[in-house]
Write an enzyme that holds these catalytic residues in place. Structure first.
Site, mmCIF file in Angstrom:
data_model
loop_
_atom_site.group_PDB
_atom_site.id
_atom_site.type_symbol
_atom_site.label_atom_id
_atom_site.label_comp_id
_atom_site.label_asym_id
_atom_site.label_seq_id
_atom_site.Cartn_x
_atom_site.Cartn_y
_atom_site.Cartn_z
ATOM 1 N N GLU A 237 0.754 106.347 82.244
ATOM 2 C CA GLU A 237 0.745 104.917 81.911
ATOM 3 C C GLU A 237 -0.148 104.157 82.895
ATOM 4 O O GLU A 237 -1.017 103.383 82.490
ATOM 5 C CB GLU A 237 2.176 104.398 81.967
ATOM 6 C CG GLU A 237 2.323 102.912 81.670
ATOM 7 C CD GLU A 237 3.740 102.422 81.879
ATOM 8 O OE1 GLU A 237 4.043 101.315 81.415
ATOM 9 O OE2 GLU A 237 4.538 103.134 82.520
ATOM 10 N N HIS A 238 0.084 104.349 84.192
ATOM 11 C CA HIS A 238 -0.719 103.726 85.247
ATOM 12 C C HIS A 238 -1.373 104.816 86.087
ATOM 13 O O HIS A 238 -0.701 105.768 86.485
ATOM 14 C CB HIS A 238 0.149 102.873 86.173
ATOM 15 C CG HIS A 238 1.002 101.867 85.469
ATOM 16 N ND1 HIS A 238 2.347 102.085 85.200
ATOM 17 C CD2 HIS A 238 0.725 100.628 84.984
ATOM 18 C CE1 HIS A 238 2.847 101.032 84.575
ATOM 19 N NE2 HIS A 238 1.890 100.137 84.433
ATOM 20 N N ASP B 233 0.379 94.400 86.534
ATOM 21 C CA ASP B 233 1.637 94.004 85.910
ATOM 22 C C ASP B 233 1.727 92.499 85.697
ATOM 23 O O ASP B 233 2.287 92.037 84.700
ATOM 24 C CB ASP B 233 2.810 94.439 86.796
ATOM 25 C CG ASP B 233 3.450 95.725 86.306
ATOM 26 O OD1 ASP B 233 3.003 96.264 85.280
ATOM 27 O OD2 ASP B 233 4.392 96.193 86.961
ATOM 28 N N HIS C 91 11.796 100.650 88.682
ATOM 29 C CA HIS C 91 12.032 100.214 87.304
ATOM 30 C C HIS C 91 13.253 100.891 86.698
ATOM 31 O O HIS C 91 14.032 100.268 85.978
ATOM 32 C CB HIS C 91 10.816 100.535 86.429
ATOM 33 C CG HIS C 91 9.779 99.463 86.420
ATOM 34 N ND1 HIS C 91 10.020 98.196 85.964
ATOM 35 C CD2 HIS C 91 8.481 99.482 86.804
ATOM 36 C CE1 HIS C 91 8.918 97.467 86.080
ATOM 37 N NE2 HIS C 91 7.975 98.223 86.582
ATOM 38 N N HIS D 182 -9.939 107.119 36.466
ATOM 39 C CA HIS D 182 -10.987 106.607 37.339
ATOM 40 C C HIS D 182 -12.341 106.725 36.634
ATOM 41 O O HIS D 182 -13.158 105.794 36.651
ATOM 42 C CB HIS D 182 -11.025 107.386 38.663
ATOM 43 C CG HIS D 182 -9.982 106.986 39.647
ATOM 44 N ND1 HIS D 182 -8.638 107.116 39.400
ATOM 45 C CD2 HIS D 182 -10.092 106.458 40.904
ATOM 46 C CE1 HIS D 182 -7.961 106.681 40.451
ATOM 47 N NE2 HIS D 182 -8.810 106.268 41.378
ATOM 48 N N GLN E 224 6.945 101.603 91.039
ATOM 49 C CA GLN E 224 7.292 102.070 89.701
ATOM 50 C C GLN E 224 8.678 102.694 89.666
ATOM 51 O O GLN E 224 9.423 102.550 88.704
ATOM 52 C CB GLN E 224 6.252 103.084 89.204
ATOM 53 C CG GLN E 224 4.941 102.453 88.825
ATOM 54 C CD GLN E 224 5.117 101.324 87.830
ATOM 55 O OE1 GLN E 224 5.507 101.548 86.680
ATOM 56 N NE2 GLN E 224 4.847 100.102 88.244
#
Length: 427
Positions: free
Chosen positions: A325-326, A359, A260, A418, A257
């Site tokens: 996230e993970h 992934d 990235h 209404h 990770q």
């Protein structure tokens, strides 16, 4: 990597640090993107061409690639890569096909009919980055659930190469995933063109897919004009490990990770001080062999941490607070803990379910909520590409029976029109 001991204070300060990392708005970028959006809205394709020439160094040799031509790229790519794409497609399609919803209706003995109609969006745009961040896997993850949802037309935009052509790996993935048309344009101008439509680029209902800060800002500013998937922050991984885990696996997964982005965060929570030290040593050993070592090192130094916890319960409490996230559970009997993990984008169970499996290949989507938003957001799915409408049919007798309640509610809210809508039917 830095090793600390959980004390109920320092580890939670790390969460605040990570939130600040992704939560700041760049005013200069916002101003630039706003100008681009307004120009594309007013001048259409002319503005798109101007920004493409300015930012990409020239105009592409071909502006649009039709579906028939996409298939030809399958013969241009490596055969093993094509096979891998097709195998991944099969897994992703199988997983997402189970998410599909059906329209329904219910009928009652009194003649009342109610129901819900579910259908795919008419047209969706997928943004796919170019250059060093060209990810064919993202094409699969975004296009396949859209196709299953019943989206009528899938439009993809991606920047042209420096030579003015298309990335063959990206085009091959588009062919496998069922993309209908590709425009070789990128950046905020591509997002604006999809949102408003031009003479050549059709207007879409939703824009999905990752991009740089200019693309992310354009999506954020155009939300409401068009729907979007999410505002994605830097990538994250949190690993919970006990003494049964292997240090070399943990180090490899943390760095998977970190490569990235310099802003990516990689955190290990472990109950073993010995494993913490061994993992740190493994990082130093393995990083020397990796191509993006400089990015990995900066990411781990600024946003990486190894935290030694008293027990797994403490680690899981922290994981739920961070909402990563993970989340990898590298522990003995990992399935025991799945019911305790409330906040995570995607969970990877055991020593042989590393994050890259998700992934690329296993089937669940890799477009996941970041920056703690897994507390209330879900991964991209078939649901992301559908819309629902409800319908109601009442008979005269049933409306008469309900009229007093409806009138009372409307009168209480002071909405006399209404009330009138009901009363005129029974005067």
């Amino acid at each position: 990597m830095n090793i600390t001991k959980a004390n109920g204070r320092d580890e939670y300060a790390l969460i605040e640090k990570l939130k600040k990392r992704a939560g700041e708005t760049d005013e200069k970028v916002t101003a630039i993107v706003t100008d681009i959006i307004n120009s594309v809205k007013e001048n259409g394709d002319e503005a798109v061409r101007e920004y493409t020439a300015r930012f990409d160094g020239g105009l592409p040799k071909k502006y649009v690639i039709e579906k028939e031509e996409l298939a030809s790229y399958l013969d241009e790519v490596d055969e093993d890569f094509r096979t891998a794409l097709e195998n991944a497609h099969a897994n992703i399609y199988d997983f997402h096909s189970r998410q599909a919803q059906q329209s329904w209706l219910t009928t009652q003995e009194n003649g009342v009919i109610m129901g819900q109609r579910v259908r795919g969006l008419k047209r969706v745009g997928i943004y796919v980055p170019g250059g060093t961040a060209a990810y064919p896997s993202s094409v699969l993850m975004n296009a396949i659930p859209a196709r299953i949802a019943g989206v009528e037309e899938i439009i993809m935009v991606t920047p042209p190469s420096k030579e003015g052509g298309a990335n063959p790996d990206i085009m091959a993935a588009a062919a496998v995933a069922g993309v209908d048309k590709v425009f070789l344009v990128g950046g905020a101008q591509a997002v604006a063109a999809l949102a408003y439509g031009t003479e050549k680029i059709p207007k879409v209902d939703k824009i999905v897919g990752p991009g740089n800060i200019f693309v992310a800002t354009a999506k954020k500013l155009l939300y409401g004009v068009v729907d979007i998937d999410m505002i994605a922050g830097p990538s994250e991984i949190l690993i919970v490990a006990d003494k049964s885990a292997k240090a070399k696996y943990l180090a490899a997964d943390l760095m998977s990770q970190a490569e990235h982005d310099r802003l990516a965060s990689s955190i290990l929570l472990t109950t073993s001080s010995e494993l913490a030290r061994a993992t740190s040593r493994e990082v130093e050993r393995q990083i020397k062999t990796l191509g993006r070592a400089e990015i990995i090192r900066e990411s781990l130094e600024n946003f990486g941490e190894i935290i030694v916890c008293e027990n797994l319960e403490q680690a899981i409490d922290f994981a739920n607070e961070l909402a990563p996230e993970h989340l990898e559970m590298c522990v003995d009997e990992p399935l025991k803990y799945i019911g305790k993990i409330d906040n995570a984008g995607s969970v990877f169970l055991g020593n042989y379910s590393p994050e890259p499996l998700g992934d690329y290949y296993a089937g669940p989507n890799h477009v996941l909520p970041t920056s703690g938003t897994a507390r209330f957001f879900s991964p991209l799915s078939v649901d992301s590409f559908i819309k629902k409408s409800s319908f109601i049919y009442y008979t005269e007798d049933e409306l008469r029976k309900a009229s007093a309640d409806i009138v009372k509610l409307a009168d209480t809210e002071g909405l006399t029109a209404h009330t009138n809508s009901i009363k005129v039917r029974f005067e």
